[in-house]
Design an enzyme around this catalytic site. Structure first.
Site, mmCIF file in Angstrom:
data_model
loop_
_atom_site.group_PDB
_atom_site.id
_atom_site.type_symbol
_atom_site.label_atom_id
_atom_site.label_comp_id
_atom_site.label_asym_id
_atom_site.label_seq_id
_atom_site.Cartn_x
_atom_site.Cartn_y
_atom_site.Cartn_z
ATOM 1 N N LYS A 292 0.829 -1.213 0.000
ATOM 2 C CA LYS A 292 0.000 0.000 0.000
ATOM 3 C C LYS A 292 0.866 1.267 0.000
ATOM 4 O O LYS A 292 0.622 2.185 -0.781
ATOM 5 C CB LYS A 292 -0.954 -0.012 1.207
ATOM 6 N N THR A 293 1.875 1.280 0.858
ATOM 7 C CA THR A 293 2.757 2.459 0.911
ATOM 8 C C THR A 293 3.505 2.614 -0.405
ATOM 9 O O THR A 293 3.660 3.723 -0.934
ATOM 10 C CB THR A 293 3.769 2.288 2.063
ATOM 11 N N ASP B 222 -1.755 6.621 6.302
ATOM 12 C CA ASP B 222 -1.684 5.191 6.609
ATOM 13 C C ASP B 222 -2.559 4.904 7.837
ATOM 14 O O ASP B 222 -2.748 5.793 8.671
ATOM 15 C CB ASP B 222 -0.213 4.846 6.915
ATOM 16 N N THR C 107 -5.791 -1.557 6.964
ATOM 17 C CA THR C 107 -5.801 -3.019 7.021
ATOM 18 C C THR C 107 -7.205 -3.485 7.413
ATOM 19 O O THR C 107 -7.475 -4.669 7.432
ATOM 20 C CB THR C 107 -4.794 -3.520 8.083
ATOM 21 N N ARG D 44 6.541 -8.060 1.605
ATOM 22 C CA ARG D 44 7.458 -7.627 2.664
ATOM 23 C C ARG D 44 8.132 -8.827 3.315
ATOM 24 O O ARG D 44 9.322 -8.806 3.609
ATOM 25 C CB ARG D 44 6.735 -6.800 3.732
HETATM 26 N N1 LIG Z 1 3.906 -5.369 -5.907
HETATM 27 C C1 LIG Z 1 5.143 -5.296 -5.415
HETATM 28 N N2 LIG Z 1 6.205 -5.489 -6.206
HETATM 29 C C2 LIG Z 1 7.452 -5.451 -5.698
HETATM 30 N N3 LIG Z 1 7.729 -5.206 -4.386
HETATM 31 C C3 LIG Z 1 6.711 -4.986 -3.570
HETATM 32 C C4 LIG Z 1 5.372 -5.004 -4.038
HETATM 33 N N4 LIG Z 1 4.547 -4.743 -2.999
HETATM 34 C C5 LIG Z 1 5.332 -4.571 -1.926
HETATM 35 N N5 LIG Z 1 6.624 -4.720 -2.258
HETATM 36 C C6 LIG Z 1 7.745 -4.660 -1.334
HETATM 37 O O1 LIG Z 1 7.266 -5.011 -0.039
HETATM 38 C C7 LIG Z 1 7.660 -4.065 0.945
HETATM 39 C C8 LIG Z 1 6.446 -3.702 1.774
HETATM 40 O O2 LIG Z 1 5.544 -2.946 1.000
HETATM 41 P P1 LIG Z 1 4.720 -1.719 1.631
HETATM 42 O O3 LIG Z 1 5.500 -1.055 2.728
HETATM 43 O O4 LIG Z 1 4.302 -0.890 0.494
HETATM 44 O O5 LIG Z 1 3.494 -2.473 2.258
HETATM 45 P P2 LIG Z 1 2.210 -1.865 3.015
HETATM 46 O O6 LIG Z 1 1.024 -2.542 2.434
HETATM 47 O O7 LIG Z 1 2.247 -0.384 2.994
HETATM 48 O O8 LIG Z 1 2.407 -2.372 4.465
HETATM 49 P P3 LIG Z 1 1.868 -1.703 5.849
HETATM 50 O O9 LIG Z 1 0.391 -1.702 5.771
HETATM 51 O O10 LIG Z 1 2.416 -2.651 6.862
HETATM 52 O O11 LIG Z 1 2.482 -0.345 5.924
HETATM 53 C C9 LIG Z 1 8.296 -2.900 0.194
HETATM 54 O O12 LIG Z 1 9.621 -2.752 0.605
HETATM 55 C C10 LIG Z 1 8.324 -3.274 -1.261
HETATM 56 O O13 LIG Z 1 9.662 -3.362 -1.685
#
Ligand SMILES: Nc1ncnc2c1ncn2[C@@H]1O[C@H](COP(=O)(O)OP(=O)(O)OP(=O)(O)O)[C@@H](O)[C@H]1O
Length: 381
Positions: free
Chosen positions: A85-86, A130, A179, A238
């Site tokens: 998401k981030t 977030d 989430t 992640r």
């Molecule tokens: N579709 C994707 N392709 C490649 N790498 C990804 C992808 N999605 C996530 N990642 C990798 O996974 C890691 C976690 O992603 P991210 O921080 O965006 O998750 P999030 O959904 O925001 O998590 P949270 O809700 O815990 O903050 C990042 O470092 C990124 O490198």
């Protein structure tokens, strides 16, 4: 423009407190790990692996905004921790060539906190909020108005003499992440033009992510090793990237610098990630559910207390994967272990266990036999 190092963190997040700190990383190493995690983030939509539908939906929204030379509609992203998401929020800002401001629900304790952010936004800026479901209630109401009318009503004074002074703010795009989409009040949900539902990734998608990350880390990764890590990453990029970094450590410190299948297996065993990707918290939940509560049903908070974790951590971090993998079912009376859970822990369900007897009668599922394996874990290579 932004630095992963500075981004706020939340409870259902990276380095969880409690005895079952997830994803094979200690909290001391947290800052360094976050920096590395940032380095592995895709920076453009076409580098973002998987989530085809979300990518297509998003690219339509962004193309249309660019064509009209207007800020796109507000975007809500829902999905478990670590699904990207981030990363997507950062990509949205980059694709629009707009600055990005990052904050989080828990950081907004009063409406004044939100007013301070909103009133300093530049035109077209992307505001990433977030854990939007954890924002304070009064701030939520301020956000409704800001999203719809690009206005903030600043209240001056108290009691009957209080007056609201309307303050115009620059048009911006809110990207909210949660989430727990179900916890968002309907008026807030309805103000988003589009909701991106992020799902778990397939093993093949995770393999692609792992190869891309290995390339960025500059450490060779064998095909079969990538398959092994992907299969144990709980459908979550992640986790895949975290495990990869541990395999890299192992390869560099104890091996020949190549991430081979043997190195991957040895690392995953060391970090107690089993063949199906279950880690210590997952197994602790199943263990308590089976041994102490005879397979359930048992309430979420009782289960959480029994494994020494926050209910939210159990619900947001562990449960979705356990449910999706068929180990756990949510019923109106509580959480119930499935025959697969009994089998995975090598335990025999008592005849009166929820699911146990019924499944046996129907001949459905393997209920497992041969007693316990003592430590409640299985499948570790
Ligand atoms: N579709 C994707 N392709 C490649 N790498 C990804 C992808 N999605 C996530 N990642 C990798 O996974 C890691 C976690 O992603 P991210 O921080 O965006 O998750 P999030 O959904 O925001 O998590 P949270 O809700 O815990 O903050 C990042 O470092 C990124 O490198």
């Amino acid at each position: 423009m932004y630095d992963d190092h500075d981004r706020p963190t939340g409870p259902a997040d990276r380095d969880l407190p409690g005895p079952y700190a997830r994803e094979a990383v200690s909290s001391e190493a947290g800052a360094d790990e976050r920096r590395l995690e940032g380095a592995l983030r895709p920076r453009a939509l076409d580098e973002f692996v998987g989530q085809e539908r979300v990518r297509e939906q998003l690219s339509l929204v962004l193309d249309s905004a660019r064509k009209r030379n207007r800020a796109p509609d507000h975007i809500l992203m829902s999905g478990g921790p670590g699904l990207g998401k981030t990363t997507l929020a950062m990509i949205i800002a980059a694709e629009l060539g707009s600055p990005l401001r990052i904050t989080s629900g828990p950081a907004i304790e009063r409406s004044g906190d939100l007013a301070a952010v909103l009133s300093t936004l530049q035109e077209g800026e992307v505001l990433f909020l977030d854990e939007i479901h954890r924002m304070a209630r009064p701030a939520e109401e301020m956000l409704y108005v800001a999203m719809e009318d690009f206005r903030v009503d600043v209240v001056v004074g108290k009691g009957p003499g209080a007056t609201a002074i309307p303050l115009e703010i620059a048009p911006f795009t809110l990207v909210g992440a949660t989430t727990r989409a179900g916890m968002l009040p309907a008026p807030l949900r309805d103000r988003f033009g589009f909701t991106a539902h992020m799902d778990f990734y397939s093993a093949e998608e995770l393999e692609r992510i792992l190869h891309r990350s290995a390339g960025l880390l500059g450490v060779p990764l064998a095909e079969d090793a990538a398959r092994e890590i992907a299969g144990r990453s709980r459908g979550t990029p992640r986790i895949a990237n975290r495990l990869l970094r541990r395999v890299r450590d192992y390869a560099e410190v104890r091996g020949d610098g190549i991430m081979s299948l043997d190195t991957a297996r040895a690392t995953l065993e060391l970090y107690e990630v089993d063949a199906l990707g279950l880690d210590r918290l997952d197994r602790a939940i199943l263990d308590v559910l089976l041994r102490r509560f005879r397979g359930g049903p048992v309430g979420l908070s009782t289960l959480a207390v029994s494994v020494g974790e926050e209910a939210e951590t159990v619900e947001v971090v562990a449960e979705p994967f356990l449910v999706r993998s068929g180990f756990l079912a949510r019923t109106p009376r509580g959480r119930v272990a499935t025959p697969l859970a009994w089998a995975h822990l090598g335990l025999t369900p008592p005849p009166d266990a929820a699911f146990g007897a019924a499944a046996a009668a129907q001949g459905g599922g393997t209920t497992g036999s041969g007693g316990t394996n003592g430590n409640g874990s299985s499948g570790t290579p």
